[in-house]
Design an enzyme around this catalytic site. Sequence first.
Site, PDB file in Angstrom:
ATOM      1  N   CYS A   1      -2.990   8.442  -1.070  1.00 12.19           N
ATOM      2  CA  CYS A   1      -2.835   7.118  -1.689  1.00 12.19           C
ATOM      3  C   CYS A   1      -2.173   7.229  -3.054  1.00 12.19           C
ATOM      4  O   CYS A   1      -1.349   6.378  -3.434  1.00 12.19           O
ATOM      5  CB  CYS A   1      -4.194   6.437  -1.861  1.00 12.19           C
ATOM      6  SG  CYS A   1      -5.090   6.218  -0.324  1.00 12.19           S
TER       7      CYS A   1
HETATM    8  C1  BEZ Z   1      -5.799  10.078   0.945  1.00 12.48           C
HETATM    9  O1  BEZ Z   1      -5.299   9.073   0.449  1.00 12.48           O
HETATM   10  O2  BEZ Z   1      -5.436  11.185   0.620  1.00 12.48           O
HETATM   11  C2  BEZ Z   1      -6.850   9.962   2.016  1.00 12.48           C
HETATM   12  C3  BEZ Z   1      -7.716   8.895   2.026  1.00 12.48           C
HETATM   13  C4  BEZ Z   1      -8.684   8.820   2.979  1.00 12.48           C
HETATM   14  C5  BEZ Z   1      -8.780   9.805   3.939  1.00 12.48           C
HETATM   15  C6  BEZ Z   1      -7.860  10.858   3.959  1.00 12.48           C
HETATM   16  C7  BEZ Z   1      -6.894  10.939   2.988  1.00 12.48           C
END
Ligand code: BEZ
Length: 213
Positions: free
Chosen positions: A46
Amino acid sequence: MATIRLGDDAPNFTAKSTEGNINFHEWLGDSWGVLFSHPADYTPVCTTELGTVAKYKPEFDKRNVKIVALSVDGLESHKGWVDDINETQNTSVNFPIIADEDRKVSELYDMIHPNASDKFTVRSVFVIGDDKKVKLIITYPASTGRNFEELLRVIDSLQLTAYHKVATPANWKNGEDVVISPAITNEQIPALFPKGHKEIKPYLRMTPQPNLD
Ligand code: BEZ
């Protein structure tokens, strides 16, 4: 929660965001819009996505598209995380992030897929036209960061359809020939597509991209 499908009116909502309270339809005004959810603040994928969107903002502006992100984290969390995004992605977040702690918007737009996660939103993308209709829905899992070049490519295609009555073929890229919509008769073609056209089959008629000089 109603299912949202292509062509539906984009449901309106009010929500808290990092840029103040938003009434979605009023905030959109006459613009197109992208509403996209991410699973959680302070997560790696994210962080890269929101930094990337901040860098692409001028490209969305050029297309008259407003961008708004969403997760179920709160406003204070969003604000702290934005500092991290700016620091690590070498950017300045320049679009609102909705704090959907009560999941009102997530549920309205079906962004929580309980068999993937009952706590977090998946990576949903909704493109809304300037007529407030849903033009595109894409859903990615949490583990896959989105391709925002592809999102711009699709927006270019959607806007060509909306404004120029053309469709775009497989793997089309901006600048390449486009497809004349089947609803256009051969008689209408000269007036609508003065750059000319090629009829490969009666149902497959190509023309140069109409909105380029
Ligand atoms: C991420 O944004 O890295 C992420 C968020 C939730 C689960 C897996 C990855």
